[in-house]
Design a protein around this motif. Structure first.
Motif, PDB file in Angstrom:
ATOM      1  N   GLU A 124       0.824  -1.202   0.000  1.00 14.36           N
ATOM      2  CA  GLU A 124       0.000   0.000   0.000  1.00 14.36           C
ATOM      3  C   GLU A 124       0.862   1.257   0.000  1.00 14.36           C
ATOM      4  OE1 GLU A 124      -0.787   0.405   4.852  1.00 14.36           O
ATOM      5  OE2 GLU A 124      -2.397  -0.311   3.524  1.00 14.36           O
ATOM      6  N   ASN A 125       0.265   2.322  -0.542  1.00 11.73           N
ATOM      7  CA  ASN A 125       0.862   3.660  -0.533  1.00 11.73           C
ATOM      8  C   ASN A 125       2.234   3.690  -1.210  1.00 11.73           C
ATOM      9  OD1 ASN A 125       0.729   6.432   0.058  1.00 11.73           O
ATOM     10  ND2 ASN A 125       1.941   6.178   1.914  1.00 11.73           N
ATOM     11  N   CYS A 126       2.336   3.024  -2.358  1.00  5.21           N
ATOM     12  CA  CYS A 126       3.587   3.037  -3.115  1.00  5.21           C
ATOM     13  C   CYS A 126       3.383   3.753  -4.448  1.00  5.21           C
ATOM     14  CB  CYS A 126       4.080   1.612  -3.370  1.00  5.21           C
ATOM     15  SG  CYS A 126       4.583   0.723  -1.871  1.00  5.21           S
ATOM     16  N   PHE A 127       4.448   4.298  -4.965  1.00  5.23           N
ATOM     17  CA  PHE A 127       4.424   4.992  -6.255  1.00  5.23           C
ATOM     18  C   PHE A 127       5.581   4.476  -7.095  1.00  5.23           C
ATOM     19  CE2 PHE A 127       6.255   8.555  -8.771  1.00  5.23           C
ATOM     20  CZ  PHE A 127       5.220   8.708  -9.696  1.00  5.23           C
ATOM     21  N   VAL A 128       5.251   4.068  -8.324  1.00  2.00           N
ATOM     22  CA  VAL A 128       6.272   3.582  -9.251  1.00  2.00           C
ATOM     23  C   VAL A 128       6.213   4.430 -10.515  1.00  2.00           C
ATOM     24  CG1 VAL A 128       7.162   1.615 -10.547  1.00  2.00           C
ATOM     25  CG2 VAL A 128       6.008   1.236  -8.351  1.00  2.00           C
ATOM     26  N   PHE A 129       7.366   4.919 -10.958  1.00  2.00           N
ATOM     27  CA  PHE A 129       7.465   5.672 -12.207  1.00  2.00           C
ATOM     28  C   PHE A 129       8.493   4.989 -13.090  1.00  2.00           C
ATOM     29  CE2 PHE A 129       9.004   8.754 -15.209  1.00  2.00           C
ATOM     30  CZ  PHE A 129       7.877   9.497 -15.547  1.00  2.00           C
ATOM     31  N   SER A 130       8.111   4.758 -14.342  1.00  2.00           N
ATOM     32  CA  SER A 130       9.035   4.128 -15.275  1.00  2.00           C
ATOM     33  C   SER A 130       9.032   4.876 -16.598  1.00  2.00           C
ATOM     34  CB  SER A 130       8.630   2.668 -15.523  1.00  2.00           C
ATOM     35  OG  SER A 130       9.465   2.078 -16.506  1.00  2.00           O
ATOM     36  N   SER A 131      10.207   5.039 -17.187  1.00  2.00           N
ATOM     37  CA  SER A 131      10.313   5.670 -18.505  1.00  2.00           C
ATOM     38  C   SER A 131      10.173   4.659 -19.628  1.00  2.00           C
ATOM     39  CB  SER A 131      11.653   6.403 -18.631  1.00  2.00           C
ATOM     40  OG  SER A 131      12.731   5.510 -18.420  1.00  2.00           O
ATOM     41  N   VAL A 138       4.992  -4.575   0.681  1.00  2.00           N
ATOM     42  CA  VAL A 138       5.799  -3.389   0.962  1.00  2.00           C
ATOM     43  C   VAL A 138       4.869  -2.188   1.048  1.00  2.00           C
ATOM     44  CG1 VAL A 138       7.924  -4.249  -0.093  1.00  2.00           C
ATOM     45  CG2 VAL A 138       6.255  -3.037  -1.505  1.00  2.00           C
ATOM     46  N   GLU A 139       5.332  -1.118   1.673  1.00  2.00           N
ATOM     47  CA  GLU A 139       4.506   0.074   1.806  1.00  2.00           C
ATOM     48  C   GLU A 139       5.380   1.319   1.839  1.00  2.00           C
ATOM     49  OE1 GLU A 139       3.972   0.120   6.693  1.00  2.00           O
ATOM     50  OE2 GLU A 139       2.414  -0.825   5.427  1.00  2.00           O
ATOM     51  N   ASP A 140       4.756   2.441   1.458  1.00  2.00           N
ATOM     52  CA  ASP A 140       5.394   3.762   1.530  1.00  2.00           C
ATOM     53  C   ASP A 140       6.702   3.841   0.747  1.00  2.00           C
ATOM     54  OD1 ASP A 140       3.330   4.553   3.242  1.00  2.00           O
ATOM     55  OD2 ASP A 140       4.429   3.941   5.022  1.00  2.00           O
ATOM     56  N   LEU A 141       6.720   3.227  -0.441  1.00  2.00           N
ATOM     57  CA  LEU A 141       7.917   3.262  -1.277  1.00  2.00           C
ATOM     58  C   LEU A 141       7.697   4.133  -2.505  1.00  2.00           C
ATOM     59  CD1 LEU A 141       9.243  -0.422  -1.374  1.00  2.00           C
ATOM     60  CD2 LEU A 141      10.068   1.476   0.025  1.00  2.00           C
ATOM     61  N   LEU A 170      18.076   2.692 -11.160  1.00  4.28           N
ATOM     62  CA  LEU A 170      16.872   2.413 -10.389  1.00  4.28           C
ATOM     63  C   LEU A 170      16.980   3.099  -9.039  1.00  4.28           C
ATOM     64  CD1 LEU A 170      14.217   0.751  -9.916  1.00  4.28           C
ATOM     65  CD2 LEU A 170      15.681  -1.054  -8.975  1.00  4.28           C
ATOM     66  N   LEU A 171      15.939   3.844  -8.674  1.00  2.11           N
ATOM     67  CA  LEU A 171      15.875   4.507  -7.376  1.00  2.11           C
ATOM     68  C   LEU A 171      14.770   3.866  -6.547  1.00  2.11           C
ATOM     69  CD1 LEU A 171      16.449   6.927  -5.381  1.00  2.11           C
ATOM     70  CD2 LEU A 171      14.618   8.127  -6.588  1.00  2.11           C
ATOM     71  N   VAL A 172      15.098   3.512  -5.304  1.00  2.00           N
ATOM     72  CA  VAL A 172      14.111   3.028  -4.338  1.00  2.00           C
ATOM     73  C   VAL A 172      14.253   3.890  -3.089  1.00  2.00           C
ATOM     74  CG1 VAL A 172      13.271   1.069  -2.991  1.00  2.00           C
ATOM     75  CG2 VAL A 172      14.297   0.683  -5.243  1.00  2.00           C
ATOM     76  N   ALA A 173      13.173   4.560  -2.708  1.00  2.00           N
ATOM     77  CA  ALA A 173      13.230   5.490  -1.571  1.00  2.00           C
ATOM     78  C   ALA A 173      11.964   5.366  -0.735  1.00  2.00           C
ATOM     79  CB  ALA A 173      13.385   6.928  -2.072  1.00  2.00           C
ATOM     80  N   LYS A 174      12.073   5.749   0.506  1.00  2.00           N
ATOM     81  CA  LYS A 174      10.913   5.799   1.397  1.00  2.00           C
ATOM     82  C   LYS A 174      10.151   7.092   1.147  1.00  2.00           C
ATOM     83  CE  LYS A 174       9.605   5.449   6.274  1.00  2.00           C
ATOM     84  NZ  LYS A 174      10.120   5.301   7.665  1.00  2.00           N
ATOM     85  N   LYS A 175       8.833   6.992   1.072  1.00  2.00           N
ATOM     86  CA  LYS A 175       8.036   8.200   0.887  1.00  2.00           C
ATOM     87  C   LYS A 175       8.325   9.197   2.000  1.00  2.00           C
ATOM     88  CE  LYS A 175       4.010   7.418  -2.012  1.00  2.00           C
ATOM     89  NZ  LYS A 175       2.529   7.484  -2.098  1.00  2.00           N
ATOM     90  N   GLY A 176       8.383  10.468   1.616  1.00  2.00           N
ATOM     91  CA  GLY A 176       8.680  11.523   2.573  1.00  2.00           C
ATOM     92  C   GLY A 176      10.152  11.815   2.724  1.00  2.00           C
TER      93      GLY A 176
END
Length: 472
Positions: free
Chosen positions: A297-304, A314-317, A326-332
């Protein structure tokens, strides 16, 4: 009289890495349906023919956008090196003065910000122009909707100085640095603090007077600039690197702020971008990720690129994927992405600066594969554009036209090409491809030989007046 819209198009946008990189920064990124620079130019063209200030390294990218929107090229100013916003605006003022336009009103905008309420933006700008006509420097202050610690603030006095309809312009009590959370909450509670959007409106002659009084060292140097700009590099080397906020605005008494709600975002981090990832939102991201989740929940993925992403428990990613990073980060916490970029720079890693693709005045190319014995690219030539007439000493090239039509020149002999045609170019052969159609021409290039660097080129003729020996 109207205004002269001026777009500042510098900066690296490191917080939007890996999409934004120093050689292809945020304002050019394919983040929305068009780049932020294109959106900004379209927005401000309603008020006058735009100017832009950028650095030499971004000349090809910026020229291409100006050409696509039919904006005069002589309204583009190229800084020899980045020197922050005060020298950029001083350069603008000096050039306008040299062209006899010192009585004009200029409005300066960042190239990489988003505005969704354009009617409200026009109303705020009209009031700022009214204030500028009376000798004030006007800023647009964004009404905050949360206690942000990521923006500077403008504090205003309570008494309005100018008004137009429901909008008012207030004299400025001071500029405030990015606050901590408690201070930001206190700012909001007063109702007299607004986010600094970096938008300035002023009469050119008035701003020149402020430079003379508050930054005399900078203006003395800039005053030496010749009308043909032939000594710009020498002048810029001696210009102090200072922001307009610190050099002028924080010391200036004759200024007002127009508080407004214009649907503004600086898209300064991936957290900001993720807020637009809603089906009903009017702004659509150019996101090609297909996300499948279970227990997440509460994850965002962006791909070109077109890719499927499976997220399990997983959550808040925030996940951002490009062809080579590739970037993987915690929201906020995506404000800290710049620290990753700094570490990559210390390691001299190319992924901090460049993509697999490169943009040229005529189009773009993407490197598909690079090995010691060959290199392959997919190359796109824009409508009615052409590669330079060139040759290589250390490589042969083999082209397959995969879409479009045009003409190829080999050692002065010209022939037409279309989809399915092939072209063989031995080392040392003078060659050129011109797109003669109204649609892009695309071809696959395979290089063989002993060296495949972009500096193995001798240029004999070029539509864009580039050097005889340099990149493609």
């Amino acid at each position: 009289m109207g205004i002269i819209p001026v777009v500042l198009s510098g900066g690296m946008g490191t917080r939007l890495w890996p999409l934004s990189r120093s050689q292809f920064p945020k304002q050019f990124c394919e983040l929305l349906d068009e780049s932020l620079l294109e959106k900004t130019l379209r927005r401000v063209q309603k008020f006058g023919s735009p100017w832009a200030i950028t650095v030499n390294e971004l000349a090809d990218l910026t020229n291409k956008v100006f050409r696509s929107q039919n904006i005069p090229q002589d309204q583009l100013l190229f800084e020899p090196m980045a020197r922050n916003t005060a020298p950029a605006i001083a350069l603008l003022c000096r050039v306008l003065e040299l062209r006899g336009m010192q009585d004009s009103i200029a409005a300066v905008f960042p190239a990489d910000h988003l505005v969704t309420k354009e009617d409200a933006f026009a109303e705020a700008l009209a009031l700022a122009e009214q204030a500028a006509s009376s000798g004030f420097v006007a800023t647009l202050g964004i009404r905050p909707d949360h206690p942000s610690t990521g923006f500077g603030y403008i504090e205003t006095l309570k008494q309005a100085k100018f008004s137009n309809g429901g909008l008012q312009a207030f004299e400025v009590a001071g500029f405030r640095e990015k606050p901590d959370r408690d201070t930001a909450e206190r700012f909001l509670a007063t109702g007299h603090f607004f986010w600094n959007a970096g938008i300035f409106v002023f009469k050119t002659s008035v701003m020149i007077g402020h430079f003379q009084k508050l930054m005399p060292e900078l203006w003395t140097v800039m005053k030496e600039l010749k009308s043909d700009l032939s000594n710009l590099a020498e002048v810029y080397k001696r210009a102090p690197s200072t922001s307009i906020d610190y050099g002028i605005m924080e010391k200036l008494k004759e200024q007002v702020c127009v508080p407004c709600d214009i649907g503004w975002s600086d898209l300064g981090s991936w957290d900001d971008v993720a807020r637009f990832d809603k089906p009903a939102h009017e702004i659509k991201l150019s996101n090609r990720a297909h996300v499948v989740e279970t227990g997440s929940e509460n994850c965002f993925v962006f791909s070109s690129g077109d890719k499927v992403y499976g997220l399990v428990d997983v959550e808040d990613l925030i996940i951002v994927d490009t062809e080579d990073a590739l970037l993987v980060a915690k929201k906020g916490r995506t404000q800290n992405v710049r620290e990753i970029v700094q570490k990559l720079m210390k390691q001299s890693h190319s992924v901090a600066h460049e993509h697999k693709f490169e943009v040229r005045p005529w189009g773009r190319f993407t490197i598909l594969r690079e090995e010691p014995h060959f290199k392959s690219k997919i190359i796109t030539v824009d409508a009615q554009q052409a590669l330079s007439y060139q040759s290589h000493t250390k490589r042969n090239e083999h082209w397959i036209i995969v879409s479009g039509e045009g003409e190829v020149t080999l050692n002065e002999a010209v022939r037409t090409v279309k989809t399915g045609d092939t072209v063989h170019i031995p080392a040392g052969t003078k060659h050129r491809l011109r797109n003669t159609s109204s649609a892009p021409l695309e071809f696959l290039e395979v290089q063989t030989g002993s060296y495949f660097g972009e500096d193995d080129i001798t240029r004999f003729q070029d539509d864009y007046n580039r050097k005889t020996t340099s990149n493609v």
